[in-house]
Design a protein around this motif. Sequence first.
Motif, PDB file in Angstrom:
ATOM      1  N   THR A  83      77.124  33.129  -2.349  1.00  0.00           N
ATOM      2  CA  THR A  83      77.288  32.077  -1.352  1.00  0.00           C
ATOM      3  C   THR A  83      75.948  31.390  -1.150  1.00  0.00           C
ATOM      4  O   THR A  83      74.900  32.039  -1.229  1.00  0.00           O
ATOM      5  CB  THR A  83      77.787  32.651  -0.014  1.00  0.00           C
ATOM      6  N   PRO A  84      75.941  30.095  -0.894  1.00  0.00           N
ATOM      7  CA  PRO A  84      74.668  29.372  -0.725  1.00  0.00           C
ATOM      8  C   PRO A  84      74.080  29.481   0.676  1.00  0.00           C
ATOM      9  O   PRO A  84      73.219  28.689   1.043  1.00  0.00           O
ATOM     10  CB  PRO A  84      75.074  27.935  -1.043  1.00  0.00           C
ATOM     11  N   LEU A  85      74.520  30.450   1.467  1.00  0.00           N
ATOM     12  CA  LEU A  85      74.065  30.527   2.858  1.00  0.00           C
ATOM     13  C   LEU A  85      72.558  30.760   2.963  1.00  0.00           C
ATOM     14  O   LEU A  85      71.891  30.172   3.805  1.00  0.00           O
ATOM     15  CB  LEU A  85      74.810  31.647   3.589  1.00  0.00           C
ATOM     16  N   HIS A  86      72.026  31.632   2.128  1.00  0.00           N
ATOM     17  CA  HIS A  86      70.622  31.999   2.233  1.00  0.00           C
ATOM     18  C   HIS A  86      69.979  31.907   0.846  1.00  0.00           C
ATOM     19  O   HIS A  86      69.849  32.914   0.147  1.00  0.00           O
ATOM     20  CB  HIS A  86      70.456  33.414   2.791  1.00  0.00           C
ATOM     21  N   THR A  87      69.584  30.736   0.455  1.00  0.00           N
ATOM     22  CA  THR A  87      68.971  30.542  -0.858  1.00  0.00           C
ATOM     23  C   THR A  87      67.524  31.015  -0.835  1.00  0.00           C
ATOM     24  O   THR A  87      66.758  30.669   0.065  1.00  0.00           O
ATOM     25  CB  THR A  87      69.020  29.058  -1.250  1.00  0.00           C
ATOM     26  N   PHE A  88      67.163  31.818  -1.827  1.00  0.00           N
ATOM     27  CA  PHE A  88      65.809  32.355  -1.935  1.00  0.00           C
ATOM     28  C   PHE A  88      65.024  31.638  -3.023  1.00  0.00           C
ATOM     29  O   PHE A  88      65.586  31.233  -4.048  1.00  0.00           O
ATOM     30  CB  PHE A  88      65.851  33.847  -2.275  1.00  0.00           C
ATOM     31  N   ASP A  89      63.722  31.506  -2.796  1.00  0.00           N
ATOM     32  CA  ASP A  89      62.840  31.079  -3.869  1.00  0.00           C
ATOM     33  C   ASP A  89      61.789  32.162  -4.099  1.00  0.00           C
ATOM     34  O   ASP A  89      61.717  33.146  -3.360  1.00  0.00           O
ATOM     35  CB  ASP A  89      62.214  29.708  -3.595  1.00  0.00           C
ATOM     36  N   VAL A  90      60.997  31.969  -5.149  1.00  0.00           N
ATOM     37  CA  VAL A  90      60.012  32.964  -5.558  1.00  0.00           C
ATOM     38  C   VAL A  90      58.669  32.279  -5.737  1.00  0.00           C
ATOM     39  O   VAL A  90      58.587  31.221  -6.373  1.00  0.00           O
ATOM     40  CB  VAL A  90      60.434  33.640  -6.881  1.00  0.00           C
TER      41      VAL A  90
END
Length: 258
Positions: free
Chosen positions: A215-222
């Motif tokens: 789900t795109p609720l909590h998109t993470f980056d690095v």
Amino acid sequence: MRAIILAAGLGSRLLQTEDRQSPKCLLRFEGMTLLERHLRLLRSLGVEDVVLGLGFEYQQVEAELDRIGWTPRPSIVLNPDYNLGSVLTVHTVAQALTAGGDVLLMDADVLYDERILEPLVAGAEANRLLIDRGFEEGDEPVKLCVRNGVPVELRKQVAANLVYDTIGESVGFFRLTEAAARRFAEIVASYVDSGRANLPHEEAVRDLLLEQLRTPLHTFDVADVTGAPWIEIDFPNDVARAADEVLPQLEPLPLVTP
């Protein structure tokens, strides 16, 4: 932005082999504790709201705060069952997790400098992990696997059939948006309620991370911090490496007042 520093644990792997009766955040390098280094670096980047999750010999940490006279004084939350996993410590600081705004979740037993912290705090809000691609292989590092810029795994043991294009060690710092922090607190509570309080909190972070694949609720980056000096201190040889290898590479600490 609020920083939550997890410093409750016994540090048994270090305690068993050293004459040490203090929390690891009180380890000193060039006369300064890891705790004071955390506070100085956070302040230099504008983070003043600090919460300490304490347990083992917490009075010694309070004494260190008295000694350095840090103001505003960090809030202290005690985990009396600190001998269990760090999931329980995170559960005890749930109020700080859900109080609003972005949250930095940080292990206390890390020696590092601004080059590690700067990319973590950059920007107005983010769900962000840090990766060091120059890590040493083995069972101990928590691996962070990335595919097409998206983190897809966070664990010491990576499944052989997992598809990824980048792998590195996860630095023990995470940034969560207000919404993600609230969801993370719910996941941690479910661990405690289901008898999994003895697990490391990275497992709950992993659950939150894998949710964003569905789900795109909590998109993470690095953020890639490869080459920046840091070390997590778990074993006696880590103390020696911290002093001999990492400390000489650190930038001078920012000039901030307690």
